[in-house]
Design a protein around this motif. Structure first.
Motif, PDB file in Angstrom:
ATOM      1  N   THR A   1       0.837  -1.119   0.082  1.00  0.00           N
ATOM      2  CA  THR A   1      -0.063   0.047  -0.035  1.00  0.00           C
ATOM      3  C   THR A   1       0.958   1.442   0.022  1.00  0.00           C
ATOM      4  O   THR A   1       2.026   1.317   0.727  1.00  0.00           O
ATOM      5  CB  THR A   1      -0.988  -0.116   1.319  1.00  0.00           C
ATOM      6  N   PRO A   2       0.589   2.177  -0.777  1.00  0.00           N
ATOM      7  CA  PRO A   2       1.271   3.483  -0.887  1.00  0.00           C
ATOM      8  C   PRO A   2       1.116   4.412   0.504  1.00  0.00           C
ATOM      9  O   PRO A   2      -0.065   4.929   0.397  1.00  0.00           O
ATOM     10  CB  PRO A   2       0.984   4.001  -2.112  1.00  0.00           C
ATOM     11  N   ASP A   3       1.928   4.577   1.163  1.00  0.00           N
ATOM     12  CA  ASP A   3       1.781   5.162   2.478  1.00  0.00           C
ATOM     13  C   ASP A   3       2.716   6.500   2.271  1.00  0.00           C
ATOM     14  O   ASP A   3       2.679   7.388   3.152  1.00  0.00           O
ATOM     15  CB  ASP A   3       1.928   4.497   3.556  1.00  0.00           C
TER      16      ASP A   3
ATOM     17  N   GLU B   1      -3.250   0.024  -7.237  1.00  0.00           N
ATOM     18  CA  GLU B   1      -3.873  -0.035  -6.049  1.00  0.00           C
ATOM     19  C   GLU B   1      -3.333  -0.865  -5.064  1.00  0.00           C
ATOM     20  O   GLU B   1      -2.692  -1.973  -5.732  1.00  0.00           O
ATOM     21  CB  GLU B   1      -5.338  -0.699  -6.278  1.00  0.00           C
ATOM     22  N   GLY B   2      -2.977  -0.547  -3.725  1.00  0.00           N
ATOM     23  CA  GLY B   2      -2.295  -1.372  -2.730  1.00  0.00           C
ATOM     24  C   GLY B   2      -3.348  -2.249  -2.261  1.00  0.00           C
ATOM     25  O   GLY B   2      -4.351  -1.933  -1.497  1.00  0.00           O
TER      26      GLY B   2
ATOM     27  N   GLY C   1      -2.283   4.929   1.524  1.00  0.00           N
ATOM     28  CA  GLY C   1      -2.836   3.529   2.018  1.00  0.00           C
ATOM     29  C   GLY C   1      -3.701   3.033   0.893  1.00  0.00           C
ATOM     30  O   GLY C   1      -4.103   1.952   1.029  1.00  0.00           O
ATOM     31  N   SER C   2      -3.774   3.674  -0.277  1.00  0.00           N
ATOM     32  CA  SER C   2      -4.849   2.945  -1.122  1.00  0.00           C
ATOM     33  C   SER C   2      -4.268   3.218  -2.565  1.00  0.00           C
ATOM     34  O   SER C   2      -4.063   2.013  -3.231  1.00  0.00           O
ATOM     35  CB  SER C   2      -6.154   3.745  -0.892  1.00  0.00           C
ATOM     36  N   THR C   3      -4.425   4.302  -3.197  1.00  0.00           N
ATOM     37  CA  THR C   3      -4.200   4.196  -4.592  1.00  0.00           C
ATOM     38  C   THR C   3      -3.162   5.179  -5.181  1.00  0.00           C
ATOM     39  O   THR C   3      -3.065   6.330  -4.489  1.00  0.00           O
ATOM     40  CB  THR C   3      -5.344   4.670  -5.620  1.00  0.00           C
ATOM     41  N   ILE C   4      -2.542   4.955  -6.223  1.00  0.00           N
ATOM     42  CA  ILE C   4      -1.785   6.204  -6.983  1.00  0.00           C
ATOM     43  C   ILE C   4      -2.234   6.215  -8.075  1.00  0.00           C
ATOM     44  O   ILE C   4      -2.419   5.313  -8.994  1.00  0.00           O
ATOM     45  CB  ILE C   4      -0.229   5.576  -7.195  1.00  0.00           C
TER      46      ILE C   4
ATOM     47  N   GLY D   1       2.550  13.181  17.147  1.00  0.00           N
ATOM     48  CA  GLY D   1       3.925  12.770  16.602  1.00  0.00           C
ATOM     49  C   GLY D   1       3.919  12.209  15.219  1.00  0.00           C
ATOM     50  O   GLY D   1       2.880  12.555  14.566  1.00  0.00           O
ATOM     51  N   GLN D   2       4.872  11.967  14.645  1.00  0.00           N
ATOM     52  CA  GLN D   2       5.200  11.483  13.511  1.00  0.00           C
ATOM     53  C   GLN D   2       5.280  10.028  13.158  1.00  0.00           C
ATOM     54  O   GLN D   2       6.091   9.308  14.028  1.00  0.00           O
ATOM     55  CB  GLN D   2       6.540  11.919  12.639  1.00  0.00           C
ATOM     56  N   SER D   3       4.974   9.436  12.202  1.00  0.00           N
ATOM     57  CA  SER D   3       4.934   7.885  11.700  1.00  0.00           C
ATOM     58  C   SER D   3       6.442   7.641  11.574  1.00  0.00           C
ATOM     59  O   SER D   3       6.995   8.492  10.782  1.00  0.00           O
ATOM     60  CB  SER D   3       4.269   7.749  10.727  1.00  0.00           C
ATOM     61  N   TYR D   4       7.109   6.651  12.311  1.00  0.00           N
ATOM     62  CA  TYR D   4       8.541   6.422  11.977  1.00  0.00           C
ATOM     63  C   TYR D   4       8.720   5.952  10.628  1.00  0.00           C
ATOM     64  O   TYR D   4       9.834   6.264  10.028  1.00  0.00           O
ATOM     65  CB  TYR D   4       9.110   5.314  12.717  1.00  0.00           C
ATOM     66  N   TYR D   5       7.689   5.353   9.871  1.00  0.00           N
ATOM     67  CA  TYR D   5       7.793   4.660   8.820  1.00  0.00           C
ATOM     68  C   TYR D   5       7.698   5.971   7.541  1.00  0.00           C
ATOM     69  O   TYR D   5       8.655   5.945   6.846  1.00  0.00           O
ATOM     70  CB  TYR D   5       6.808   3.680   8.361  1.00  0.00           C
ATOM     71  N   SER D   6       6.539   6.593   7.741  1.00  0.00           N
ATOM     72  CA  SER D   6       6.237   7.711   6.576  1.00  0.00           C
ATOM     73  C   SER D   6       6.674   8.868   6.731  1.00  0.00           C
ATOM     74  O   SER D   6       6.737   9.970   5.790  1.00  0.00           O
ATOM     75  CB  SER D   6       4.906   7.522   6.228  1.00  0.00           C
TER      76      SER D   6
END
Lengths: 510, 316
Positions: free
Chosen positions: A43-45, A215-216, A191-194, B84-89
């Protein structure tokens, strides 16, 4: 009176519902006939290429300095030429006439900020880059702290893909992937689409698809069902058992192809019983890998001999395979002092009991562990299986004792056999067997410093032979990917390293 | 409710939330799995990071500090509204929640509507004619609803309604039609529980003396059921609906994965697997807040439905 009202109500409700559903069914999702939808598990985050560059690269929104060819070798990308100037200095010559999606020219100056960010990031901490400079209009010079031949291979990684300087904020973050690829970023739903559209000014041949939607979809069954219902034009990474049903449907096409990814056992060389090489060898002889490939992998993938599958990459050395031979396994165990005791074996009053740790984010691993359990029990091991999360395994195996871990990983995610350093170098390995072999370290270090390909091959072949003999890792099977598309999709060529989907080459007749 | 009672109530809520946050932070902290390693692995497309990379990440994110320092730092910011901020993103946790929340709320509301639309008539019909065919049918239906796993029903609905009949899309969150199958899946499970409860509550109330009195006056059964009995039977039902909200949030995790809805459930699950502490904490805290508020709302509803109940919970 009442009954009449109820009927009326029911009628009105039915009319209302059908009207609404009519509206829903016709409602526009922004999908036109020239939209191509692809679904994969991730999923694109994140937008930033330092974190998520590999995904933008797969969608060819971003392009790296160098790319990976269909034979898993390094080939020109944004740089047309690259060579070692001295043993610690590399020069990359940029392609002419390329612009970023915002119109900025691709020059050494405009590429520099992205490269600097990438090499300073923690994901690249293992790559010994000392400085990156723009030494001429189209020349980038990279200095490494030590002689480092795998550098070009690392320049194919998504993290190094340049973005336009305008996309880098003053605080150093990137909020839009403005790259150079055949597709340009349009929009995303975290979290969903690009959504990306064709770049009409692309320096190569432009994409046939007008709009690309990624789509993720984490669940593989959902991906497959969406492909079947026509909501996706391509579904990636499907279960092996889906290949037959996809192939038998006239509306769908299945692509199955081998990739340089292996499933293997990692042994703990520091504790009994696997501190003893004879016991590790016994394990390898006791495993019937053909049976695993046929019964669990649906015949897709193949049994592994060494780390590299020879039909995908030229880095595979000739190795002596461990052929299935329970008798040999039994005699090795007996020679090592493990006497039979009913169904099991004992030595110095201790039973030959081992545990296999594995994880389930790669779906077949726990099932394979069960097959290993049965096959090892046949020669006298008492086997217990624990399915944990991969990061937990990694932490516990790195910090403490274990017996063996059933693991899977790509063996060429950057196309260079220096990947073996991650597996078996006594100091830099990220695998946790605890293997220490001076000769292996020396071969790996020499190969890093060597520029000549044939000489490097010899060094890595030597490493592969050492691993085969000492067995810190025992190779089980290679992977095949299963990808499904709608039947009207043409021009798709699966890429072995999966670093690019190359959807710009795809056409779809509707 | 008096001012003093309200203060007491708010204080209890704050303590509950503090406990929840400390507990979740502590539990994630002792769970094996190193956030630095896990997150870097994700960032590198599934490849194992080197020890240097892990060390650098730990230093950058203050992960070398002792538990209490990390927790205090997080809590200190949280009370000031900064999750806070997400560690990942590297995105702000509040932004991530705000962006995902509408999808989960839509799913929760739609599922609750589905549940009530099925459960109230079924429960009432069943209680009005105990032992009848309607009653048995409703009871068998709710037994099936309770027993069927969510994900299984989800796939079943996808195969029948999306693939065979082509009425609805398989998965996604691009419009209202994407809500139908997930809310049917999640709502039917809840409907089963609520219908059984409505039936029991209605049967109890229908036995009460005041209902007998109403019957003896010759009131029509429909008026007795809907006007007199239902209101009192709703008291326990409101409680269970409140409790079912936890079911919605739990169920949403599975449903959101099966139907690929980017909501709080998927956000939480992804964050747990990624060991993305700030996101896990932010979402858990929000869920805690929702629970506490729902409980409070349920209490308020009680006294509306049955004026004999005061907020201390005692009958006067």
């Amino acid at each position: 009176m009442y009954k009449f009202t109820r009927r009326q109500t029911v009628f009105a409700a039915a009319a209302g519902i059908s009207g609404l559903s009519g509206y829903w069914l016709q409602s526009d999702d922004g999908v036109n006939d020239d939209t191509f939808r692809v679904g994969s598990p991730w999923t694109p985050d994140v937008i930033d290429p330092v974190t998520n560059g590999w995904l933008w690269r797969r969608l060819t929104v971003l392009e790296p300095l160098l790319t990976v060819d269909y034979d898993a070798t390094v080939s020109p990308g944004l740089a047309t030429d690259w060579h070692m100037v001295s043993d610690r200095t590399w020069e990359f010559t940029l392609r002419e006439g390329v612009t970023f999606h915002d119109g900025t020219d691709v020059t050494a100056e405009t590429v520099l900020p992205s490269l600097t960010r990438a090499f300073e990031s923690s994901s690249m901490a293992a790559v010994p880059v000392e400085s990156v400079e723009a030494t001429a209009d189209r020349t980038i010079t990279i200095q490494t702290a030590v002689p480092f031949s795998p550098l070009p291979a690392h320049c194919t990684r998504g993290i190094t893909c340049p973005v336009s300087p305008s996309a880098i904020d003053s605080d150093g973050s990137v909020n839009e992937p403005v790259g150079t690829g055949p597709f340009q970023f349009e929009n995303w739903e975290p979290g969903s689409t690009i959504t990306a559209t064709a770049n009409p000014d692309y320096h190569g041949s432009t994409a046939h698809i007008e709009t690309l939607i990624y789509e993720g979809i984490t669940d593989d069954q959902t991906r497959r069902l969406k492909l079947e219902s026509g909501e996706l034009d391509m579904a990636r990474i499907l279960p092996n058992k889906a290949a037959d049903t996809l192939a038998s449907s006239p509306d769908l096409t299945a692509y199955t192809y081998k990739i340089p990814r292996a499933r293997y056992l990692v042994f703990d060389l520091d504790s009994a019983p696997f501190a003893d090489r004879a016991v590790r060898r016994a394990v390898m002889y006791a495993i019937d890998r053909d049976h695993i490939v046929d019964s669990l992998l649906n015949g897709l993938g193949s049994k592994a001999v060494g780390p590299f599958p020879s039909d995908v990459t030229e880095w595979a050395a000739e190795l002596e395979p461990y052929e299935y031979s329970p008798e040999k396994a039994r005699s090795l165990l007996a020679e090592a002092g493990w006497e039979t005791n009913g169904d099991s074996r004992i030595r110095d009053g201790e039973e030959l009991s081992v545990s296999i740790w594995t994880y389930n984010t790669r779906p077949l691993l726990p099932t394979i562990a069960e097959v290993l359990q049965t096959q090892l029990q046949a020669v006298g091991f008492d086997v217990d299986i624990s399915v944990m999360e991969s990061s937990t395994i990694k932490q516990q195996a790195t910090n403490g004792e274990f017996d063996t871990v059933l693991w899977s990983s790509s063996v060429l995610w950057y196309p260079d056999p220096d990947r073996l350093s991650d597996l078996v170098h006594s100091e830099t390995a990220t695998m946790f067997s605890g293997y220490e072999n001076e000769a292996v370290d020396r071969h790996l270090e020499t190969a890093r410093r060597t520029a000549d390909r044939d000489e490097r091959f010899e060094q890595y072949a030597a490493v592969q032979r050492h691993i085969q003999r000492d067995l810190p890792l025992g190779w089980l099977t290679y992977y095949a990917n299963v990808i499904g598309t709608r039947a009207d999709v043409e021009g798709y060529r699966p890429h072995p390293v999966e670093s690019c989907y190359h959807l710009e080459e795809v056409t779809q007749q509707r | 409710m008096t001012g003093a009672e309200l203060c007491k109530r708010l204080l209890t809520m704050a303590i509950v939330l503090l406990g929840v946050s400390l507990l979740t932070y502590g539990l994630i902290f002792v769970t094996p799995g190193d956030p630095a390693r896990t997150i870097l692995t994700q960032q590198m497309g599934g490849q194992a990071p080197s020890q240097d990379a892990v060390d650098q990440f730990r230093a950058d994110n203050g992960l070398d500090d002792p538990f209490i320092v990390q927790y205090a730092r997080w809590m200190g910011n949280a009370v000031q509204g900064d999750l806070g901020q997400s560690y990942y993103s590297d995105r702000s946790v509040s932004d991530m929640i705000v962006q995902r929340l509408p999808n989960t709320i839509a799913l929760a509301v739609a599922s609750m509507v589905v549940a009530l639309v099925i459960a109230l008539p079924a429960g009432i019909a069943s209680a009005s004619n105990p032992g009848s065919r309607t009653d048995y049918a409703a009871q068998i239906g709710s037994l099936m609803g309770v027993s069927m796993p969510n994900f299984w029903l989800g796939y079943l609905l996808i195969i029948v309604c999306a693939l065979r009949l082509n009425l609805f899309p398989v998965a996604g969150a691009a419009g209202p039609k994407y809500l139908v199958l997930p809310s049917l899946t999640l709502g039917s499970g809840m409907a089963a529980v609520i219908a059984r409860l409505v039936r029991t509550a209605m049967l109890d109330v229908l036995d009460d003396a005041y209902i007998q009195a109403a019957r003896s006056k010759g009131l029509r059964e429909r008026i007795i059921v809907y006007k007199h009995a239902l209101r009192n039977a709703l008291v326990p039902v409101v409680t269970i609906i409140g409790l079912q909200l936890s079911y919605v949030l739990n169920g949403a995790v599975v449903i959101e994965v099966v139907f690929q809805r980017p909501g709080l459930g998927t956000l939480l699950v992804d964050a747990i697997f990624a060991r993305d502490y700030p996101v896990v904490q932010g979402v858990t805290l929000l869920i805690g807040v929702i629970f506490v508020l729902v409980n409070f709302a349920v209490d308020l509803m009680y006294s509306r439905l049955d004026p004999r109940i005061d907020l201390g919970g005692e009958y006067t």
